[in-house]
Design a protein around this motif. Structure first.
Motif, PDB file in Angstrom:
ATOM      1  N   SER A 108       6.055  -1.147 -13.537  1.00 46.21           N
ATOM      2  CA  SER A 108       6.309   0.285 -13.364  1.00 46.21           C
ATOM      3  C   SER A 108       7.717   0.588 -12.890  1.00 46.21           C
ATOM      4  N   HIS A 109       8.351  -0.404 -12.218  1.00 47.20           N
ATOM      5  CA  HIS A 109       9.665  -0.216 -11.596  1.00 47.20           C
ATOM      6  C   HIS A 109       9.663   0.890 -10.550  1.00 47.20           C
ATOM      7  N   ASN A 110       8.471   1.170 -10.024  1.00 48.12           N
ATOM      8  CA  ASN A 110       8.366   2.148  -8.945  1.00 48.12           C
ATOM      9  C   ASN A 110       8.718   1.496  -7.613  1.00 48.12           C
ATOM     10  N   ASP A 111       9.436   2.241  -6.784  1.00 53.07           N
ATOM     11  CA  ASP A 111       9.758   1.742  -5.456  1.00 53.07           C
ATOM     12  C   ASP A 111       8.501   1.717  -4.585  1.00 53.07           C
ATOM     13  N   THR A 112       8.414   0.683  -3.745  1.00 50.17           N
ATOM     14  CA  THR A 112       7.296   0.605  -2.803  1.00 50.17           C
ATOM     15  C   THR A 112       7.769  -0.092  -1.543  1.00 50.17           C
ATOM     16  N   GLN A 113       6.977   0.022  -0.481  1.00 49.06           N
ATOM     17  CA  GLN A 113       7.290  -0.638   0.780  1.00 49.06           C
ATOM     18  C   GLN A 113       6.252  -1.734   1.035  1.00 49.06           C
ATOM     19  N   VAL A 114       6.717  -2.902   1.402  1.00 48.82           N
ATOM     20  CA  VAL A 114       5.833  -4.032   1.703  1.00 48.82           C
ATOM     21  C   VAL A 114       5.833  -4.245   3.216  1.00 48.82           C
ATOM     22  N   ILE A 115       4.646  -4.236   3.808  1.00 59.22           N
ATOM     23  CA  ILE A 115       4.517  -4.448   5.249  1.00 59.22           C
ATOM     24  C   ILE A 115       4.527  -5.940   5.545  1.00 59.22           C
ATOM     25  N   LEU A 116       5.385  -6.345   6.462  1.00 57.44           N
ATOM     26  CA  LEU A 116       5.438  -7.733   6.930  1.00 57.44           C
ATOM     27  C   LEU A 116       5.112  -7.751   8.416  1.00 57.44           C
ATOM     28  N   SER A 117       4.167  -8.603   8.806  1.00 55.45           N
ATOM     29  CA  SER A 117       3.814  -8.713  10.214  1.00 55.45           C
ATOM     30  C   SER A 117       3.297 -10.117  10.511  1.00 55.45           C
ATOM     31  N   ALA A 118       3.548 -10.610  11.715  1.00 58.53           N
ATOM     32  CA  ALA A 118       3.006 -11.887  12.193  1.00 58.53           C
ATOM     33  C   ALA A 118       1.910 -11.583  13.210  1.00 58.53           C
ATOM     34  N   SER A 172       0.850  -1.196   0.000  1.00 58.96           N
ATOM     35  CA  SER A 172       0.000   0.000   0.000  1.00 58.96           C
ATOM     36  C   SER A 172       0.880   1.239   0.000  1.00 58.96           C
ATOM     37  N   GLN A 173       0.382   2.295  -0.644  1.00 60.33           N
ATOM     38  CA  GLN A 173       1.077   3.569  -0.609  1.00 60.33           C
ATOM     39  C   GLN A 173       1.002   4.202   0.774  1.00 60.33           C
ATOM     40  N   LYS A 174       0.046   3.742   1.576  1.00 64.39           N
ATOM     41  CA  LYS A 174      -0.123   4.279   2.931  1.00 64.39           C
ATOM     42  C   LYS A 174       0.490   3.325   3.957  1.00 64.39           C
ATOM     43  N   HIS A 175       1.648   2.819   3.651  1.00 65.14           N
ATOM     44  CA  HIS A 175       2.282   1.807   4.501  1.00 65.14           C
ATOM     45  C   HIS A 175       2.622   2.328   5.885  1.00 65.14           C
ATOM     46  N   ASP A 176       2.997   3.610   5.983  1.00 64.90           N
ATOM     47  CA  ASP A 176       3.324   4.155   7.299  1.00 64.90           C
ATOM     48  C   ASP A 176       2.094   4.195   8.204  1.00 64.90           C
ATOM     49  N   GLU A 177       0.960   4.627   7.650  1.00 67.32           N
ATOM     50  CA  GLU A 177      -0.274   4.699   8.442  1.00 67.32           C
ATOM     51  C   GLU A 177      -0.739   3.294   8.851  1.00 67.32           C
ATOM     52  N   ILE A 178      -0.691   2.379   7.900  1.00 64.50           N
ATOM     53  CA  ILE A 178      -1.136   1.010   8.187  1.00 64.50           C
ATOM     54  C   ILE A 178      -0.233   0.357   9.236  1.00 64.50           C
ATOM     55  N   GLY A 179       1.072   0.524   9.086  1.00 63.64           N
ATOM     56  CA  GLY A 179       2.006  -0.035  10.056  1.00 63.64           C
ATOM     57  C   GLY A 179       1.762   0.494  11.454  1.00 63.64           C
ATOM     58  N   LYS A 180       1.477   1.794  11.550  1.00 65.70           N
ATOM     59  CA  LYS A 180       1.221   2.410  12.851  1.00 65.70           C
ATOM     60  C   LYS A 180      -0.046   1.855  13.485  1.00 65.70           C
ATOM     61  N   VAL A 181      -1.089   1.663  12.663  1.00 66.38           N
ATOM     62  CA  VAL A 181      -2.355   1.134  13.178  1.00 66.38           C
ATOM     63  C   VAL A 181      -2.199  -0.315  13.644  1.00 66.38           C
ATOM     64  N   ILE A 182      -1.478  -1.134  12.873  1.00 68.90           N
ATOM     65  CA  ILE A 182      -1.244  -2.525  13.267  1.00 68.90           C
ATOM     66  C   ILE A 182      -0.497  -2.587  14.596  1.00 68.90           C
ATOM     67  N   ASN A 183       0.486  -1.731  14.734  1.00 70.13           N
ATOM     68  CA  ASN A 183       1.288  -1.713  15.954  1.00 70.13           C
ATOM     69  C   ASN A 183       0.471  -1.261  17.160  1.00 70.13           C
ATOM     70  N   GLU A 184      -0.336  -0.234  16.973  1.00 67.89           N
ATOM     71  CA  GLU A 184      -1.083   0.337  18.095  1.00 67.89           C
ATOM     72  C   GLU A 184      -2.332  -0.464  18.453  1.00 67.89           C
ATOM     73  N   LYS A 185      -3.102  -0.897  17.455  1.00 71.55           N
ATOM     74  CA  LYS A 185      -4.382  -1.553  17.729  1.00 71.55           C
ATOM     75  C   LYS A 185      -4.273  -3.067  17.916  1.00 71.55           C
ATOM     76  N   LEU A 186      -3.314  -3.694  17.252  1.00 69.46           N
ATOM     77  CA  LEU A 186      -3.161  -5.137  17.382  1.00 69.46           C
ATOM     78  C   LEU A 186      -1.977  -5.524  18.262  1.00 69.46           C
ATOM     79  N   GLY A 187      -1.121  -4.560  18.552  1.00 70.59           N
ATOM     80  CA  GLY A 187       0.038  -4.843  19.391  1.00 70.59           C
ATOM     81  C   GLY A 187       1.058  -5.742  18.741  1.00 70.59           C
ATOM     82  N   ARG A 188       1.115  -5.727  17.414  1.00 68.93           N
ATOM     83  CA  ARG A 188       2.033  -6.589  16.682  1.00 68.93           C
ATOM     84  C   ARG A 188       3.137  -5.752  16.045  1.00 68.93           C
ATOM     85  N   GLY A 189       4.326  -6.333  15.951  1.00 73.11           N
ATOM     86  CA  GLY A 189       5.437  -5.652  15.325  1.00 73.11           C
ATOM     87  C   GLY A 189       5.273  -5.591  13.813  1.00 73.11           C
TER      88      GLY A 189
END
Length: 289
Positions: A236-246, A208-225
């Protein structure tokens, strides 16, 4: 010794006793009436009772267990020695006690399947207690210490196949070996399910392009790293960030809801994670199976 410390020291006790009782119930109600075999020393004892016509399954299993649980105690430790002694006595007692129960009439295949499920559940609980009921599960645990990557249910299956083959020879009926093979296969699957699959978690990959927001919500609401992995679009060869979480299995619905709330177009991949260790999940020890 206070109650909390006592429980920490002996919390294995009710688990191993319950496991022995469940195993014995499955053996006496489904397997022994049809002379099917679930391997191990109980299966070998069943063969010896038929061969020599003396003693009971519980008595012979106890006698054969003595040298094995001594070896297990020396190799694995004091707790294992005491636990194996308790398991051996409980197994022998329940095997002979439940033999007095009325036996339900069942078709051979049904008996083989249900016998495998019930005995596998009981033996899985015994393994889960980190001690033993004696018999070939001591050998399986010793082999597991040397071959850490092999599931313990598969080790038990390999050891028990020989006993199943002996069943057909002693009872002069190869169909009993075939039915016993069904029991052994089902039992090994249930053992591994009890030990390993009950702690399955999920690994999630989110693009997702909103990886920072999603990562913050996962960390705060689910308590997961959360870990961000660098990615690049193939076309496209565009750079993107992939969120990984268990995450825990019960958190899957919450995860999907909070991710879609932040980005309805997020790309989400969920997959099974086998034995997630550390950071809020299970911890690995030398006794882990």
């Amino acid at each position: 010794m206070n109650i909390k410390k006592f429980w920490q020291e002996f919390k294995w006790f009710p688990i191993v006793v319950a496991g022995c009782a469940i195993f014995s119930l499955g053996f006496d109600l489904f397997l022994d009436p049809h002379k099917f075999n679930c391997g191990g020393l109980s299966g070998l004892a069943q063969i010896l009772v038929k061969w020599f016509g003396v003693g009971t399954v519980g008595q012979l299993a106890a006698l054969m267990n003595i040298p094995l649980f001594i070896i297990g105690g020396l190799k694995i430790g004091k707790k294992f020695f005491v636990g194996s002694l308790v398991g051996m006595l409980a197994m022998s007692l329940f095997l002979d006690l439940f033999a007095l129960l009325p036996v339900p009439e069942t078709e051979p295949l049904i008996a083989a399947l249900y016998g495998g499920v019930v005995t596998g559940l009981g033996m899985g609980l015994v393994f889960l207690s980190t001690v033993s009921s004696g018999g070939t599960d001591i050998i399986a645990r010793l082999l597991k210490m040397r071959h850490r990557n092999m599931p313990i249910g598969k080790i038990s299956l390999i050891l028990d196949i020989t006993v199943a083959l002996l069943t057909g020879i002693v009872f002069n009926d190869f169909s009993k070996t075939l039915y016993s093979g069904v029991t052994l296969f089902v039992s090994s699957m249930i053992i591994d399910a009890v030990i390993y699959k009950f702690d399955y978690s999920k690994v999630v990959l989110i693009i997702s392009q909103k990886h920072d927001e999603i990562g913050k919500v996962i960390n705060e609401k689910l308590g997961r790293g959360v870990t961000l992995l660098h990615g690049e679009g193939f076309y496209s060869h565009n750079d993107t960030q992939v969120i990984l979480s268990a995450i825990k299995r019960q958190q899957v619905t919450d995860l999907k809801e909070i991710v879609v709330a932040v980005d309805p177009n997020a790309f989400i991949i969920l997959q099974e994670a086998h034995q997630v260790l550390g950071d809020g999940f299970a911890k690995y020890t030398k006794d882990s199976l």
